[in-house]
Structures are given as C-alpha cells and as structure tokens.
Design a protein around this motif. Structure first.
Motif, PDB file in Angstrom:
ATOM      1  N   LYS A 186       0.588  -1.306  -0.064  1.00 47.64           N
ATOM      2  CA  LYS A 186       0.071  -0.115   0.051  1.00 47.64           C
ATOM      3  C   LYS A 186       0.924   1.329  -0.027  1.00 47.64           C
ATOM      4  CE  LYS A 186      -3.468  -2.314   3.125  1.00 47.64           C
ATOM      5  NZ  LYS A 186      -4.154  -2.377   4.449  1.00 47.64           N
ATOM      6  N   GLY A 187       2.220   1.306  -0.196  1.00 49.24           N
ATOM      7  CA  GLY A 187       3.039   2.311   0.022  1.00 49.24           C
ATOM      8  C   GLY A 187       2.944   2.856   1.349  1.00 49.24           C
ATOM      9  N   VAL A 188       3.136   4.117   1.655  1.00 41.86           N
ATOM     10  CA  VAL A 188       2.910   4.480   3.109  1.00 41.86           C
ATOM     11  C   VAL A 188       2.629   5.979   3.057  1.00 41.86           C
ATOM     12  CG1 VAL A 188       4.843   3.087   4.283  1.00 41.86           C
ATOM     13  CG2 VAL A 188       5.337   5.579   3.570  1.00 41.86           C
ATOM     14  N   GLU A 189       1.841   6.300   4.251  1.00 37.98           N
ATOM     15  CA  GLU A 189       1.664   7.557   4.653  1.00 37.98           C
ATOM     16  C   GLU A 189       2.088   7.971   6.010  1.00 37.98           C
ATOM     17  OE1 GLU A 189      -2.492   9.748   4.188  1.00 37.98           O
ATOM     18  OE2 GLU A 189      -2.055   9.958   6.479  1.00 37.98           O
ATOM     19  N   VAL A 190       3.129   8.793   6.173  1.00 38.75           N
ATOM     20  CA  VAL A 190       3.736   8.913   7.501  1.00 38.75           C
ATOM     21  C   VAL A 190       3.480  10.274   7.972  1.00 38.75           C
ATOM     22  CG1 VAL A 190       6.169   9.149   8.813  1.00 38.75           C
ATOM     23  CG2 VAL A 190       5.768   7.478   6.854  1.00 38.75           C
ATOM     24  N   ARG A 191       3.111  10.244   9.089  1.00 37.04           N
ATOM     25  CA  ARG A 191       2.580  11.610   9.661  1.00 37.04           C
ATOM     26  C   ARG A 191       3.681  11.853  10.962  1.00 37.04           C
ATOM     27  NH1 ARG A 191      -1.651  14.741   8.777  1.00 37.04           N
ATOM     28  NH2 ARG A 191      -2.539  13.193   7.461  1.00 37.04           N
ATOM     29  N   HIS A 192       3.956  12.920  11.107  1.00 38.74           N
ATOM     30  CA  HIS A 192       4.625  13.433  12.028  1.00 38.74           C
ATOM     31  C   HIS A 192       3.969  13.902  13.337  1.00 38.74           C
ATOM     32  CE1 HIS A 192       7.683  14.943  15.013  1.00 38.74           C
ATOM     33  NE2 HIS A 192       7.418  16.225  14.553  1.00 38.74           N
ATOM     34  N   GLU A 193       4.089  13.539  14.680  1.00 34.45           N
ATOM     35  CA  GLU A 193       3.342  14.311  15.706  1.00 34.45           C
ATOM     36  C   GLU A 193       4.447  14.706  16.768  1.00 34.45           C
ATOM     37  OE1 GLU A 193      -0.144  12.771  17.093  1.00 34.45           O
ATOM     38  OE2 GLU A 193      -1.514  13.048  15.312  1.00 34.45           O
ATOM     39  N   GLY A 194       4.719  15.703  17.281  1.00 33.63           N
ATOM     40  CA  GLY A 194       5.530  16.143  18.209  1.00 33.63           C
ATOM     41  C   GLY A 194       6.508  17.262  17.824  1.00 33.63           C
ATOM     42  N   PRO A 195       7.621  17.423  18.649  1.00 35.59           N
ATOM     43  CA  PRO A 195       8.283  18.729  18.557  1.00 35.59           C
ATOM     44  C   PRO A 195       8.901  18.718  16.900  1.00 35.59           C
ATOM     45  CG  PRO A 195       8.899  17.968  20.548  1.00 35.59           C
ATOM     46  CD  PRO A 195       8.167  16.888  19.621  1.00 35.59           C
ATOM     47  N   PRO A 196       9.277  19.772  16.214  1.00 32.14           N
ATOM     48  CA  PRO A 196       9.748  19.846  14.888  1.00 32.14           C
ATOM     49  C   PRO A 196      10.760  18.756  14.367  1.00 32.14           C
ATOM     50  CG  PRO A 196       9.860  22.067  15.888  1.00 32.14           C
ATOM     51  CD  PRO A 196       9.556  21.195  17.100  1.00 32.14           C
ATOM     52  N   VAL A 197      10.697  18.219  13.323  1.00 33.92           N
ATOM     53  CA  VAL A 197      11.520  17.459  12.985  1.00 33.92           C
ATOM     54  C   VAL A 197      13.093  18.218  12.494  1.00 33.92           C
ATOM     55  CG1 VAL A 197      12.176  15.404  10.957  1.00 33.92           C
ATOM     56  CG2 VAL A 197       9.849  15.909  11.864  1.00 33.92           C
ATOM     57  N   PRO A 198      14.077  17.597  13.212  1.00 40.95           N
ATOM     58  CA  PRO A 198      15.367  18.266  12.684  1.00 40.95           C
ATOM     59  C   PRO A 198      15.765  17.860  11.405  1.00 40.95           C
ATOM     60  CG  PRO A 198      15.896  16.404  14.275  1.00 40.95           C
ATOM     61  CD  PRO A 198      14.259  16.558  14.139  1.00 40.95           C
ATOM     62  N   SER A 199      16.834  18.716  10.692  1.00 39.25           N
ATOM     63  CA  SER A 199      17.592  18.138   9.660  1.00 39.25           C
ATOM     64  C   SER A 199      16.724  18.174   8.334  1.00 39.25           C
ATOM     65  CB  SER A 199      18.326  16.944   9.553  1.00 39.25           C
ATOM     66  OG  SER A 199      19.234  16.934  10.791  1.00 39.25           O
ATOM     67  N   VAL A 223       3.516  15.794   6.810  1.00 41.10           N
ATOM     68  CA  VAL A 223       2.913  14.235   6.249  1.00 41.10           C
ATOM     69  C   VAL A 223       3.540  14.135   5.038  1.00 41.10           C
ATOM     70  CG1 VAL A 223       0.911  15.357   5.255  1.00 41.10           C
ATOM     71  CG2 VAL A 223       0.790  13.123   5.927  1.00 41.10           C
ATOM     72  N   TRP A 224       3.963  12.821   4.631  1.00 44.15           N
ATOM     73  CA  TRP A 224       4.677  12.507   3.473  1.00 44.15           C
ATOM     74  C   TRP A 224       3.971  11.325   3.034  1.00 44.15           C
ATOM     75  CZ3 TRP A 224       6.672  13.771   8.254  1.00 44.15           C
ATOM     76  CH2 TRP A 224       7.635  14.782   8.068  1.00 44.15           C
ATOM     77  N   ARG A 225       3.426  11.088   1.900  1.00 42.91           N
ATOM     78  CA  ARG A 225       2.914   9.926   1.156  1.00 42.91           C
ATOM     79  C   ARG A 225       3.977   9.420  -0.103  1.00 42.91           C
ATOM     80  NH1 ARG A 225      -0.859  13.719   1.935  1.00 42.91           N
ATOM     81  NH2 ARG A 225      -2.483  13.509   3.331  1.00 42.91           N
ATOM     82  N   VAL A 226       4.141   8.000  -0.158  1.00 41.81           N
ATOM     83  CA  VAL A 226       4.860   7.438  -1.112  1.00 41.81           C
ATOM     84  C   VAL A 226       3.857   6.240  -1.467  1.00 41.81           C
ATOM     85  CG1 VAL A 226       6.842   6.215  -1.878  1.00 41.81           C
ATOM     86  CG2 VAL A 226       6.873   7.886  -0.200  1.00 41.81           C
ATOM     87  N   ALA A 227       3.653   6.328  -2.930  1.00 42.74           N
ATOM     88  CA  ALA A 227       2.539   5.401  -3.645  1.00 42.74           C
ATOM     89  C   ALA A 227       3.644   4.052  -3.789  1.00 42.74           C
ATOM     90  CB  ALA A 227       1.921   5.999  -4.641  1.00 42.74           C
TER      91      ALA A 227
END
Length: 425
Positions: A186-199, A223-227
């Motif tokens: 299904k690929g992925v959908e990655v969602r970040h929750e928390g303090p800012p992502v570094p780098s 949020v990042w989605r890769v098919a």
C-alpha cells in the motif's frame, strides 16, 4: 603522544588550497537503498567509500543484493521485485543512516534479519521506527527495549499503509520508512506528531531522490505519502559531501587564507550548503563560481547567533570556530544532537573547556564565549565530527592532541592526509 592519537598541525600562515571532496554519505546510502529496491541495474556514480557506506553495502549484499565495484562507481544488480534473502545478521556500526534505513528494507526479506551495531548504537533512538514498522505489518522482536539489537521477522513483503510517529529525534526515522515504501503493498503515509523534525534538508533529499528514481511522492505539513510502484534503474550521481567541507572552508577563516571546494552544486538538498551563509556571518568572504565554492578569511572571525536545527551535523566545526572567535556565540535548535554518535553538546562543551575555553550547554544548544585556549588532549567519543572540530582548533592552538583520530573513517577515511595536504605539511 599515544600511538592512536594525532597532534593537529598548527597553520604556519594563511592557507591557500583547493580541496576536492569525496561523495556525500547521505546521498550514497540513500542511493544504495533505492538501487537495491529498483527493477533494473543502477550505477551509483562516485559514491563515498567510508565505514558508514561500506556497512550499508555489506548489509545489502547480505540480503542478496549484488553490489560490484566498477572503477570509482558501484554497480547494483537488484533482483527485481522478489523478496530479499534471509536469515542474516547485519552490523550497522554507529551509522544512523544504516540503522534507520535498513529495518524497513529488512521487512521485505524472506526470513529473519537480526540488526546490531556498536555499543553506542544501542543507545540511539530507534523505538519510533520499530513501532512504525509494527503498525505497518512487520513482526519485530526487540525484547521491549525499543533499541538495537532486534530481529525483523521478514515474510517477503509488507502491507504498509498509514502510520504516525514522533520523528523529533531524527529525520532519518521518516526517511527510512519513505525509502522502502514503493515496495510495500500500500505504500506509506507517514505523519509526524511532536516537536519539529530536525534536519529538514535531509527529508527534502529523500523526497527528491525517490522522485528521481520514479517514485510518486506527495508532501504536506508534517506528512509524507509514497505510492507503491516500480523504482527504475539507471544512474544515481553522488554530489561531493558538503558537510565534510566545513572544516576545510573554516580553515580559511581561522588562518585568513583561501580554500576552494570544486564541484559545489548550484542547487542541492544537502544541509552543508548552509555553510555559505554561516561562514559569511562569521566574517568570511564567500563566493560560488565555476571553480566551486571559495571562502576567504578577512582577518576577522566573529561569533555567531544561529538556529542550527536543520544543519545540526555542522555544529561541531561551527562550535570550534566559535571558540576561536572574537565575540560570543549562541548555537540553538540542536537538542537532538544529544542522541547522535555521542551526546555532541556535552562532548563539545567538555572538550572546549578542557582546552581553557568557555562553553556552556543550553537546553537546546551551546553558548560559547571567547577565552585564550591551550593545548591538551581532545577526546572524540568515537565521533568523526569531533575529530574535525579539533583539527580546526589545532590550526590556531599548539598541542591539540586528538584521541582516536581513526574514528574519522566513518565518513572521511583519508581526512588527516587531506588536512595536511591543505596546509602544505
């Protein structure tokens, strides 16, 4: 002097040098993952060959991916869309890119993949990616530690789907999931929750390299989605490692000289490109032209007040320059460096102060005030960038003895030779 230590050479005068750099570690290890998952052969052009990248190549070979030396290049012959080999044991050393990028690939193997590394690697943040992979359908036995060592029980593929993680400890936690995602059902959908992502530039690098390899990637706010889909073969051309330019370009400021790094890209996602603005703010004259990036020292080395969240890997060398500057510096946004090869904030403060400096840890950074420095032992804590920082200090401070200089082989195996050649020693 201990046989494993190296006395950093003092500059006899202004440097005047052109320093060619090998390929980017970050790009090389991303290119190897994408090539291993591609549908056709991939030539990785001018990769970095260092401990971190050799560990990645060795791990992928163990999983059944042929990677052959071909002159200065690597030729990767992936096995199409079939499962990778297992069972295997993989050593990730102290390489963040290997320990975060390999587990999502290991989930595609047919059999168990046991992953371990150096003692310090067992302390680095891994729980978010372990839990994310479980949420995406992987079976992982970590004994409840949320850290190395652990075993991924691969079943030849992974469902994928949507997952939420806290990636405030490292952008590599997101990049690792994205790089393997085209091969998930299904690929992925990655969602970040928390303090800012570094780098953040490293995430841009991941997205761009995925797209260049044929992946469909959408991005939004955290949020990042890769098919799912095929990754194409072809070429992956590796840029010079701009972060490894920091100490060489910094030498121009310390000595009032000139250093040029050829091949500096006009446009790049590498965080090291921020050196242009940072070194100019510290008093350098910076120009980008057909010959590359040139930094000239002006005889002035100013302190710096900067948020380095996006370019944390530059912190050790910037801190060394700050310790030699005429005014105070405040470097912030880098609390995540406590989870790098060592606790870089504590290590930098401790070692600068051991040479007579005045460095103080902040909740998210360092405060450095000018004080006369003296020689002495500089410990490196198995951290390549601590070696580079000490070499910069040694340009102006006699008798800086660097412990375990060989640890610089993580990203720049011939660093001492390049350094002495730059100085004409």
């Amino acid at each position: 002097m201990s046989s494993s230590n190296w006395v950093a050479p003092v500059a006899a005068g202004p440097v005047d040098a052109t320093v060619e750099l090998p390929g980017s570690k970050s790009m090389t290890n991303r290119a190897l993952i994408l090539a291993a998952l591609a549908d056709g052969p991939v030539r990785v052009v001018r990769p970095l060959r260092s401990r971190d990248t050799l560990l990645m190549a060795r791990a992928l070979r163990a999983l059944g991916v042929p990677i052959a030396d071909d002159g200065d290049d690597w030729l990767v012959e992936p096995g199409g869309r079939g499962p990778l080999d297992g069972p295997v044991q993989v050593d990730v050393g102290l390489a963040g890119t290997v320990m975060r990028f390999l587990p999502p690939v290991a989930a595609l193997a047919d059999g168990e993949v046991t992953i371990d590394g150096d003692p310090r690697a067992r302390e680095r943040p891994m729980r978010p990616i372990i839990e994310a992979l479980r949420a995406l359908g992987a079976e992982i036995d970590d004994g409840g530690r949320g850290a190395l060592p652990f075993t991924v029980r691969g079943r030849g593929g992974l469902a994928g789907g949507a997952v939420t993680i806290d990636a405030s400890g490292s952008s590599q936690l997101v990049s690792g999931l994205l790089l393997a995602a085209p091969r998930y059902a299904k690929g992925v959908e990655v969602r970040h929750e928390g303090p800012p992502v570094p780098s953040a530039p490293h995430l841009e690098m991941t997205v761009r390299m995925l797209r260049d390899a044929g992946a469909t990637v959408e991005t939004g706010e955290d949020v990042w989605r890769v098919a799912p889909g095929a990754l194409r073969g072809g070429e992956q051309v590796i840029e010079p490692d701009l972060s490894n330019a920091a100490q060489f370009l910094g030498a121009a400021l310390v000595t009032g000289g000139r250093v040029t790094v050829p091949g500096w890209p006009a446009e790049t996602t590498q965080p090291g490109d921020a050196l242009r603005g940072l070194l100019a703010a510290m008093g350098g004259e910076v120009s980008l032209g057909p010959d590359g990036l040139t930094v000239r020292g002006t005889g002035t080395l100013r302190g710096l007040d900067a948020d380095l969240r996006d370019v944390g890997e530059l912190t050790p060398v910037i801190a060394a320059l700050a310790a030699l500057a005429a005014g105070p510096s405040r470097l912030t946004g880098i609390a995540h460096l406590r989870g790098h090869e060592t606790d870089r904030l504590a290590a930098l403060a401790r070692e600068i102060n051991a040479l007579g400096g005045d460095a103080r840890e902040l909740p998210d950074g360092l405060e450095i005030r000018p004080r006369p420095l003296h020689g002495g032992l500089w410990r490196t804590y198995d951290d390549h960038r601590m070696v580079m920082a000490a070499a910069v200090l040694g340009l102006a401070v006699e008798g800086v003895e660097i412990q375990n200089v060989g640890t610089v082989g993580k990203t720049l195996p011939d660093f001492t030779e390049r350094w002495t050649r730059m100085l004409g020693v």
